[in-house]
Write an enzyme that holds these catalytic residues in place. Sequence first.
Site, PDB file in Angstrom:
ATOM      1  N   LYS A  52       8.923  -4.122 -11.617  1.00 17.40           N
ATOM      2  CA  LYS A  52       9.974  -3.206 -12.070  1.00 17.40           C
ATOM      3  C   LYS A  52      11.359  -3.762 -11.729  1.00 17.40           C
ATOM      4  CE  LYS A  52       6.677  -1.582 -13.525  1.00 17.40           C
ATOM      5  NZ  LYS A  52       5.279  -1.940 -13.343  1.00 17.40           N
ATOM      6  N   GLU A 205      -3.355 -11.831 -28.082  1.00 13.75           N
ATOM      7  CA  GLU A 205      -4.203 -10.690 -27.714  1.00 13.75           C
ATOM      8  C   GLU A 205      -5.520 -10.776 -28.494  1.00 13.75           C
ATOM      9  OE1 GLU A 205      -4.383  -7.838 -25.596  1.00 13.75           O
ATOM     10  OE2 GLU A 205      -6.265  -7.674 -26.703  1.00 13.75           O
ATOM     11  N   VAL A 268      -5.326 -10.916 -18.336  1.00 15.82           N
ATOM     12  CA  VAL A 268      -6.461 -10.370 -19.096  1.00 15.82           C
ATOM     13  C   VAL A 268      -7.242  -9.355 -18.268  1.00 15.82           C
ATOM     14  CG1 VAL A 268      -6.687 -12.364 -20.618  1.00 15.82           C
ATOM     15  CG2 VAL A 268      -7.899 -12.339 -18.428  1.00 15.82           C
ATOM     16  N   HIS A 441      20.047  20.902 -21.306  1.00 18.87           N
ATOM     17  CA  HIS A 441      20.558  20.212 -22.484  1.00 18.87           C
ATOM     18  C   HIS A 441      21.775  19.393 -22.095  1.00 18.87           C
ATOM     19  CE1 HIS A 441      21.630  19.546 -26.677  1.00 18.87           C
ATOM     20  NE2 HIS A 441      22.886  19.871 -26.358  1.00 18.87           N
TER      21      HIS A 441
HETATM   22  P1  FAD Z   1      -4.125  -3.467  -3.265  1.00 19.35           P
HETATM   23  O1  FAD Z   1      -2.747  -3.029  -3.503  1.00 19.35           O
HETATM   24  O2  FAD Z   1      -4.633  -4.616  -4.070  1.00 19.35           O
HETATM   25  O3  FAD Z   1      -4.231  -3.810  -1.715  1.00 19.35           O
HETATM   26  C1  FAD Z   1      -5.377  -4.340  -1.149  1.00 19.35           C
HETATM   27  C2  FAD Z   1      -5.009  -5.026   0.146  1.00 19.35           C
HETATM   28  O4  FAD Z   1      -6.215  -5.429   0.811  1.00 19.35           O
HETATM   29  C3  FAD Z   1      -4.186  -6.298  -0.045  1.00 19.35           C
HETATM   30  O5  FAD Z   1      -2.991  -6.198   0.677  1.00 19.35           O
HETATM   31  C4  FAD Z   1      -5.087  -7.408   0.498  1.00 19.35           C
HETATM   32  O6  FAD Z   1      -4.346  -8.420   1.183  1.00 19.35           O
HETATM   33  C5  FAD Z   1      -5.995  -6.648   1.464  1.00 19.35           C
HETATM   34  N1  FAD Z   1      -7.281  -7.291   1.695  1.00 19.35           N
HETATM   35  C6  FAD Z   1      -8.244  -7.592   0.774  1.00 19.35           C
HETATM   36  N2  FAD Z   1      -9.290  -8.174   1.383  1.00 19.35           N
HETATM   37  C7  FAD Z   1      -8.982  -8.248   2.709  1.00 19.35           C
HETATM   38  C8  FAD Z   1      -9.660  -8.757   3.857  1.00 19.35           C
HETATM   39  N3  FAD Z   1     -10.876  -9.315   3.762  1.00 19.35           N
HETATM   40  N4  FAD Z   1      -9.037  -8.670   5.050  1.00 19.35           N
HETATM   41  C9  FAD Z   1      -7.804  -8.113   5.165  1.00 19.35           C
HETATM   42  N5  FAD Z   1      -7.125  -7.613   4.112  1.00 19.35           N
HETATM   43  C10 FAD Z   1      -7.715  -7.679   2.912  1.00 19.35           C
HETATM   44  N6  FAD Z   1       0.176   0.384 -10.709  1.00 19.35           N
HETATM   45  C11 FAD Z   1       0.932   1.468 -10.957  1.00 19.35           C
HETATM   46  O7  FAD Z   1       0.499   2.596 -10.660  1.00 19.35           O
HETATM   47  N7  FAD Z   1       2.180   1.359 -11.515  1.00 19.35           N
HETATM   48  C12 FAD Z   1       2.700   0.157 -11.853  1.00 19.35           C
HETATM   49  O8  FAD Z   1       3.811   0.092 -12.356  1.00 19.35           O
HETATM   50  C13 FAD Z   1       1.926  -1.003 -11.603  1.00 19.35           C
HETATM   51  N8  FAD Z   1       2.423  -2.221 -11.905  1.00 19.35           N
HETATM   52  C14 FAD Z   1       1.677  -3.324 -11.612  1.00 19.35           C
HETATM   53  C15 FAD Z   1       2.203  -4.570 -11.938  1.00 19.35           C
HETATM   54  C16 FAD Z   1       1.483  -5.710 -11.657  1.00 19.35           C
HETATM   55  C17 FAD Z   1       2.067  -7.063 -12.011  1.00 19.35           C
HETATM   56  C18 FAD Z   1       0.213  -5.613 -11.022  1.00 19.35           C
HETATM   57  C19 FAD Z   1      -0.562  -6.851 -10.682  1.00 19.35           C
HETATM   58  C20 FAD Z   1      -0.318  -4.389 -10.711  1.00 19.35           C
HETATM   59  C21 FAD Z   1       0.403  -3.228 -11.008  1.00 19.35           C
HETATM   60  N9  FAD Z   1      -0.095  -1.950 -10.735  1.00 19.35           N
HETATM   61  C22 FAD Z   1       0.648  -0.847 -11.018  1.00 19.35           C
HETATM   62  C23 FAD Z   1      -1.430  -1.765 -10.120  1.00 19.35           C
HETATM   63  C24 FAD Z   1      -1.293  -1.499  -8.607  1.00 19.35           C
HETATM   64  O9  FAD Z   1      -0.628  -2.578  -8.003  1.00 19.35           O
HETATM   65  C25 FAD Z   1      -2.679  -1.316  -7.992  1.00 19.35           C
HETATM   66  O10 FAD Z   1      -3.358  -0.282  -8.680  1.00 19.35           O
HETATM   67  C26 FAD Z   1      -2.587  -0.948  -6.527  1.00 19.35           C
HETATM   68  O11 FAD Z   1      -1.900  -1.920  -5.782  1.00 19.35           O
HETATM   69  C27 FAD Z   1      -3.988  -0.757  -5.943  1.00 19.35           C
HETATM   70  O12 FAD Z   1      -3.894  -0.408  -4.598  1.00 19.35           O
HETATM   71  P2  FAD Z   1      -5.077  -0.707  -3.570  1.00 19.35           P
HETATM   72  O13 FAD Z   1      -4.650  -0.117  -2.282  1.00 19.35           O
HETATM   73  O14 FAD Z   1      -6.359  -0.289  -4.161  1.00 19.35           O
HETATM   74  O15 FAD Z   1      -5.183  -2.301  -3.456  1.00 19.35           O
HETATM   75  P1  NAD Z   2      -5.146  -4.753 -19.214  1.00 19.48           P
HETATM   76  O1  NAD Z   2      -6.558  -4.348 -19.215  1.00 19.48           O
HETATM   77  O2  NAD Z   2      -4.071  -3.730 -19.316  1.00 19.48           O
HETATM   78  O3  NAD Z   2      -4.883  -5.757 -20.440  1.00 19.48           O
HETATM   79  C1  NAD Z   2      -5.630  -6.930 -20.620  1.00 19.48           C
HETATM   80  C2  NAD Z   2      -5.515  -7.321 -22.089  1.00 19.48           C
HETATM   81  O4  NAD Z   2      -6.035  -8.633 -22.230  1.00 19.48           O
HETATM   82  C3  NAD Z   2      -6.319  -6.409 -23.006  1.00 19.48           C
HETATM   83  O5  NAD Z   2      -5.478  -5.968 -24.046  1.00 19.48           O
HETATM   84  C4  NAD Z   2      -7.453  -7.311 -23.508  1.00 19.48           C
HETATM   85  O6  NAD Z   2      -7.854  -7.002 -24.832  1.00 19.48           O
HETATM   86  C5  NAD Z   2      -6.812  -8.690 -23.427  1.00 19.48           C
HETATM   87  N1  NAD Z   2      -7.745  -9.808 -23.264  1.00 19.48           N
HETATM   88  C6  NAD Z   2      -8.852  -9.851 -22.484  1.00 19.48           C
HETATM   89  N2  NAD Z   2      -9.414 -11.087 -22.555  1.00 19.48           N
HETATM   90  C7  NAD Z   2      -8.631 -11.832 -23.391  1.00 19.48           C
HETATM   91  C8  NAD Z   2      -8.656 -13.182 -23.867  1.00 19.48           C
HETATM   92  N3  NAD Z   2      -9.614 -14.022 -23.471  1.00 19.48           N
HETATM   93  N4  NAD Z   2      -7.698 -13.606 -24.708  1.00 19.48           N
HETATM   94  C9  NAD Z   2      -6.709 -12.739 -25.105  1.00 19.48           C
HETATM   95  N5  NAD Z   2      -6.633 -11.453 -24.690  1.00 19.48           N
HETATM   96  C10 NAD Z   2      -7.566 -11.011 -23.838  1.00 19.48           C
HETATM   97  O7  NAD Z   2      -4.971  -5.697 -17.932  1.00 19.48           O
HETATM   98  P2  NAD Z   2      -3.676  -6.240 -17.196  1.00 19.48           P
HETATM   99  O8  NAD Z   2      -2.499  -6.209 -18.099  1.00 19.48           O
HETATM  100  O9  NAD Z   2      -4.072  -7.540 -16.598  1.00 19.48           O
HETATM  101  O10 NAD Z   2      -3.470  -5.172 -16.061  1.00 19.48           O
HETATM  102  C11 NAD Z   2      -4.506  -4.932 -15.108  1.00 19.48           C
HETATM  103  C12 NAD Z   2      -4.405  -3.543 -14.536  1.00 19.48           C
HETATM  104  O11 NAD Z   2      -3.253  -3.445 -13.714  1.00 19.48           O
HETATM  105  C13 NAD Z   2      -4.238  -2.471 -15.599  1.00 19.48           C
HETATM  106  O12 NAD Z   2      -5.487  -2.009 -16.065  1.00 19.48           O
HETATM  107  C14 NAD Z   2      -3.508  -1.407 -14.865  1.00 19.48           C
HETATM  108  O13 NAD Z   2      -4.456  -0.537 -14.277  1.00 19.48           O
HETATM  109  C15 NAD Z   2      -2.740  -2.143 -13.775  1.00 19.48           C
HETATM  110  N6  NAD Z   2      -1.304  -2.171 -14.133  1.00 19.48           N
HETATM  111  C16 NAD Z   2      -0.623  -1.010 -14.288  1.00 19.48           C
HETATM  112  C17 NAD Z   2       0.713  -1.035 -14.634  1.00 19.48           C
HETATM  113  C18 NAD Z   2       1.443   0.245 -14.812  1.00 19.48           C
HETATM  114  O14 NAD Z   2       0.944   1.281 -14.377  1.00 19.48           O
HETATM  115  N7  NAD Z   2       2.621   0.247 -15.411  1.00 19.48           N
HETATM  116  C19 NAD Z   2       1.373  -2.226 -14.835  1.00 19.48           C
HETATM  117  C20 NAD Z   2       0.655  -3.395 -14.681  1.00 19.48           C
HETATM  118  C21 NAD Z   2      -0.680  -3.349 -14.313  1.00 19.48           C
END
Ligand code: FAD
Ligand code: NAD
Length: 462
Positions: A52, A205, A268, A441
């Site tokens: 973000k 995609e 993906v 509004h």
């Molecule tokens: P995680 O946040 O993945 O945390 C797991 C933790 O466990 C990590 O810190 C890891 O280091 C630790 N861990 C794992 N194994 C071990 C081990 N063996 N020993 C010690 N520590 C360990 N979600 C939203 O709701 N809104 C968004 O806008 C959004 N944007 C995203 C953008 C991106 C680019 C990505 C990648 C994800 C985004 N997500 C978003 C998804 C969101 O980040 C995840 O759903 C969320 O972080 C999940 O939380 P969690 O606590 O399950 O796991």
């Molecule tokens: P996603 O599931 O949103 O999208 C993956 C896309 O890749 C799909 O449209 C799928 O059809 C396509 N795809 C799969 N295999 C492919 C291939 N071989 N070639 C081309 N296209 C292919 O997954 P993501 O974007 O990696 O995000 C992962 C998760 O992280 C999401 O499901 C979401 O839960 C979380 N996330 C949330 C936010 C948010 O809340 N704003 C932002 C980022 C991530």
Amino acid sequence: MSDMTCKLLIIGAGPGGYVCGIRAGQLGIDTIIVDEQKPGGTCLNVGCIPSKALIHAAEEFHKLSHFNGSSPLGITAASPQIDLSATVDWKNGIVTRLNAGVAGLLKKSGVRLIAGKATFQDGKTVKVTTGDTSVQIRAEQVVIATGSAPVELPFLPFGDTVISSSEALSLRSVPERLCVVGGGYIGLEIGTAFAKLGAKVTVVEAAERILPQYDSALTRPVLKSLQALGIEVMLSTKAKGLGDKGLKVETAEGSEREIAADKVLVTVGRRPRSDSANIASLGLATDGPFLRIDDRCRTSMQGVFAIGDVTGEPMLAHRAMAQGEMVAEIIAGHKRSWDKRCIPAVCFTDPEIVTCGLSPDEAKAQGGAVTTGQFPFAANGRAMTMEAEDGFVRVVARKEDGLILGLQAVGRGVSELSAAFSIAIEMGARIDDIGAVIHAHPTQSEGLQEACLAALGHALHI
Ligand code: FAD
Ligand code: NAD
């Protein structure tokens, strides 16, 4: 190796784990939380917050770039420059502040935070290794909150050219040509940001639509905006591997093509870290790659809970947090189970998409009669003043009594409507309830009231 004991041990300090820890501490439970990275997990370190920050910086730069004499607002600005390295330092500063904030909140609740890699010895014993030292922790209850990691395609291994979202959020310069594999949440959020920063972006995609989890009415304005930004969107196209100049793909027509790219961002999907921490040795029941949980986040082993991304879709930070809070209360002896009516989801593309509850098709599939109402931002004064007329708010309700089953919107800044949407559904509001509420509004939230009035058959402003 030293020994420690506690009532509750949480593995992973992401949004699921750290919220579980804070609530457990508030409830007086003797808690230890372990993470091998800085506290905050994927969300804070390489996910929600960094993405973000990048999206915001890209939007500011893009706005300025378009004040080039052609703006109807009458603004002209000299050609702006961006130093992405400085942007990334700013983003890292926010992450560092939040890392310290999470650590401080855990400390304030009396939770012990241990940095290190956890490995299960048995269901109640975990070894935590930090460098050369290790500690063995025995707990009465364990919460697995190990999260998720990016999926790597075997024919596109991560390296210098092929990157995951984590590397994309820390690039020190804008790649001239960026190819994004996967037109889902992450690919479109980050792809849009880089296009606004000046990269030539191509999205590949495999499905026939972008964001295939949403209906096409919601994704159409996003596709239009991607095209307006000059992003080439290749649908029904499969990535095949790296070529000499960039990414080799098989197009919808079945022909081979190579897309020139300096970086290939693979987004993906994400895989649960259920292979981490020697979890497999516990023999827990699974649902596909995810750990199976019941409505109290209990796994198949007594005293072992699992929360967050490791337990399945939707992989969203706020779902993980809500599960974490609930599990802490269950461990404290409260009567709790998962009773949420909806989990809002926001896609931070431009325009943004927000969904909550059931889509029209999902509601119809449940069998009962359904009514819908839609209000376009083209008829909303506030949207006009923000040059944000694309998009709409839509309500899905039970025909019989108007109970709201779902709310969706697409439009600039609609992420902020997510709270109103969730509250309406959680509180069991009907379309006549929302239609009768005074909405300030001029705001985009008037679209919510108007969508409900439209479902009742008497919208005022269309
Ligand atoms: P995680 O946040 O993945 O945390 C797991 C933790 O466990 C990590 O810190 C890891 O280091 C630790 N861990 C794992 N194994 C071990 C081990 N063996 N020993 C010690 N520590 C360990 N979600 C939203 O709701 N809104 C968004 O806008 C959004 N944007 C995203 C953008 C991106 C680019 C990505 C990648 C994800 C985004 N997500 C978003 C998804 C969101 O980040 C995840 O759903 C969320 O972080 C999940 O939380 P969690 O606590 O399950 O796991
Ligand atoms: P996603 O599931 O949103 O999208 C993956 C896309 O890749 C799909 O449209 C799928 O059809 C396509 N795809 C799969 N295999 C492919 C291939 N071989 N070639 C081309 N296209 C292919 O997954 P993501 O974007 O990696 O995000 C992962 C998760 O992280 C999401 O499901 C979401 O839960 C979380 N996330 C949330 C936010 C948010 O809340 N704003 C932002 C980022 C991530």
